[in-house]
Design a protein around this motif. Sequence first.
Motif, mmCIF file in Angstrom:
data_model
loop_
_atom_site.group_PDB
_atom_site.id
_atom_site.type_symbol
_atom_site.label_atom_id
_atom_site.label_comp_id
_atom_site.label_asym_id
_atom_site.label_seq_id
_atom_site.Cartn_x
_atom_site.Cartn_y
_atom_site.Cartn_z
ATOM 1 N N GLY A 18 0.827 -1.210 0.000
ATOM 2 C CA GLY A 18 0.000 0.000 0.000
ATOM 3 C C GLY A 18 0.853 1.249 0.000
ATOM 4 O O GLY A 18 1.958 1.271 0.555
ATOM 5 N N ALA A 19 0.350 2.313 -0.643
ATOM 6 C CA ALA A 19 1.113 3.572 -0.710
ATOM 7 C C ALA A 19 1.280 4.202 0.664
ATOM 8 O O ALA A 19 2.201 4.999 0.884
ATOM 9 C CB ALA A 19 0.421 4.542 -1.665
ATOM 10 N N SER A 20 0.381 3.843 1.601
ATOM 11 C CA SER A 20 0.460 4.449 2.932
ATOM 12 C C SER A 20 1.755 4.083 3.657
ATOM 13 O O SER A 20 2.184 4.793 4.570
ATOM 14 C CB SER A 20 -0.735 4.018 3.775
ATOM 15 O OG SER A 20 -0.739 2.602 3.933
ATOM 16 N N GLU A 21 2.398 2.978 3.249
ATOM 17 C CA GLU A 21 3.643 2.583 3.905
ATOM 18 C C GLU A 21 4.723 3.640 3.726
ATOM 19 O O GLU A 21 5.572 3.846 4.608
ATOM 20 C CB GLU A 21 4.124 1.239 3.351
ATOM 21 C CG GLU A 21 5.436 0.740 3.946
ATOM 22 C CD GLU A 21 5.364 0.540 5.460
ATOM 23 O OE1 GLU A 21 4.266 0.274 5.975
ATOM 24 O OE2 GLU A 21 6.424 0.664 6.120
ATOM 25 N N LEU A 22 4.697 4.329 2.558
ATOM 26 C CA LEU A 22 5.685 5.388 2.315
ATOM 27 C C LEU A 22 5.538 6.521 3.330
ATOM 28 O O LEU A 22 6.501 7.210 3.657
ATOM 29 C CB LEU A 22 5.538 5.934 0.895
ATOM 30 C CG LEU A 22 5.927 4.967 -0.222
ATOM 31 C CD1 LEU A 22 5.616 5.580 -1.576
ATOM 32 C CD2 LEU A 22 7.416 4.629 -0.121
ATOM 33 N N LEU A 23 4.312 6.698 3.817
ATOM 34 C CA LEU A 23 4.079 7.749 4.815
ATOM 35 C C LEU A 23 4.897 7.480 6.073
ATOM 36 O O LEU A 23 5.493 8.396 6.645
ATOM 37 C CB LEU A 23 2.590 7.804 5.147
ATOM 38 C CG LEU A 23 2.125 8.917 6.084
ATOM 39 C CD1 LEU A 23 2.280 10.270 5.400
ATOM 40 C CD2 LEU A 23 0.675 8.708 6.498
ATOM 41 N N VAL A 27 8.030 9.859 5.008
ATOM 42 C CA VAL A 27 7.391 11.167 5.178
ATOM 43 C C VAL A 27 7.313 11.542 6.656
ATOM 44 O O VAL A 27 7.794 12.609 7.072
ATOM 45 C CB VAL A 27 5.988 11.181 4.538
ATOM 46 C CG1 VAL A 27 5.310 12.524 4.807
ATOM 47 C CG2 VAL A 27 6.087 10.929 3.040
ATOM 48 N N MET A 28 6.701 10.680 7.465
ATOM 49 C CA MET A 28 6.556 10.984 8.882
ATOM 50 C C MET A 28 7.893 11.125 9.599
ATOM 51 O O MET A 28 8.078 12.044 10.410
ATOM 52 C CB MET A 28 5.695 9.917 9.564
ATOM 53 C CG MET A 28 4.243 9.903 9.080
ATOM 54 S SD MET A 28 3.352 11.400 9.558
ATOM 55 C CE MET A 28 3.147 11.105 11.286
ATOM 56 N N PRO A 29 8.874 10.221 9.356
ATOM 57 C CA PRO A 29 10.179 10.425 10.010
ATOM 58 C C PRO A 29 10.808 11.771 9.685
ATOM 59 O O PRO A 29 11.376 12.428 10.570
ATOM 60 C CB PRO A 29 11.024 9.263 9.473
ATOM 61 C CG PRO A 29 10.037 8.209 9.148
ATOM 62 C CD PRO A 29 8.829 8.930 8.651
#
Length: 398
Positions: A18-23, A27-29
């Motif tokens: 899922g693309a959310s894993e990139l978050l 992104v979040m770090p």
Amino acid sequence: MNKIFAIIKKDVILRFAGASELLFFIVMPLVFTFLLAGGTPSGNEDPRIRVLVADEANTVVSRQIVDELERSTAVRPVLTTREDAQEEFDGRRASTIFIIPAGVDAASLQAGSAEVELLKQPNNLNATVVERAVQTAIRRVSSAVGAARNAVSQREAKQPFQSDAERQAYFDGSLATAQKIQEDSPGRVKAVEGATPDQVEYDPRANSSAGQLITWVFIPLFGISALFAYERQQGTLRRVLVTPTSKAMYLFGTILGQTLMALAQMALLVLFGIFVMKLAWGHAPLALFVVLTSAALAAAAFGVTLGAFVKTEGQATGLSIMFGMVFALMGGCWYPLELFPPAVQSAVKVLPTTWAMQGLLDLVLRGRGLADILPEAGVLLGFAAVFFAIGVWRFRYE
């Protein structure tokens, strides 16, 4: 090797399905590193307490009071308007407002009619410090004015002034002399700074950058347990039983793949620290690689051990986040360990995050090299060996 590559490829596909894993991967770090590390003082800021000053009098005396505050070692005056100061005060962004109303001048001081305003937030220690600093500044200016007034009285008793202009000129001269004497008077407290050079220039941003790196990398590595639980629930692990793949090879391939992804994530965060935050991550690249690899292996092996005991994916996810947050907090990733009690500092040496943090700070903060971080790397590899052995021993396909 083909089996190991196949395991790594399978884990990469599962993780980034899922693309959310990139978050969570980058992104979040980066956002948290920027907000927490970039927002902390670099050590060059003025440490004095900020006090908003509205100088509505704009006279020689009012400017002298502001100058006295500027010379204070406790407070730092910031000139502004009454309206802007009140807005910050009402929003509780300022502990105090010091207002010098129009009409505060030497004459009002001579007459004893001068009044100033000091607004303080309740139960605020900074406001108390500001109050004392303001009182000291006013006392020094008033003392000089009082001395000048006394000089005028003494002169008038011996020889009356011919005009008010002469009286004012004598007063101004006496005031200047009194202020000069104040400035030249010896201090009551003599500060002596040690000549021993400080070997370490502490930078809170380095502590925050290293801590966020460990936090955001360790939690996904602990999440290997959820990967095992998911595959057990889906029945895919049982299919491994029909292939000539040993438990050790399967776990080694899983740890290697997760470690490589962790190193990629760490590299991005380190590059962010070098190019955006101007931190000294790159002065010993081999030592940095050794510490990061050792830390990633220890965290991945812990995830394998955790995966051998959990029953469901939800249970594994919850425990991974809980252990990740607790290990990060107690390992000094969020706050310097020096702030913890000595007993806690000794107890947290059982955590891999403590040693990882110590090794990274040796590099980015203390400027040390490969030989200095070998003890931390050795302990982390010891953690990895123990956790991996437990994981192999307790691993189950169903």
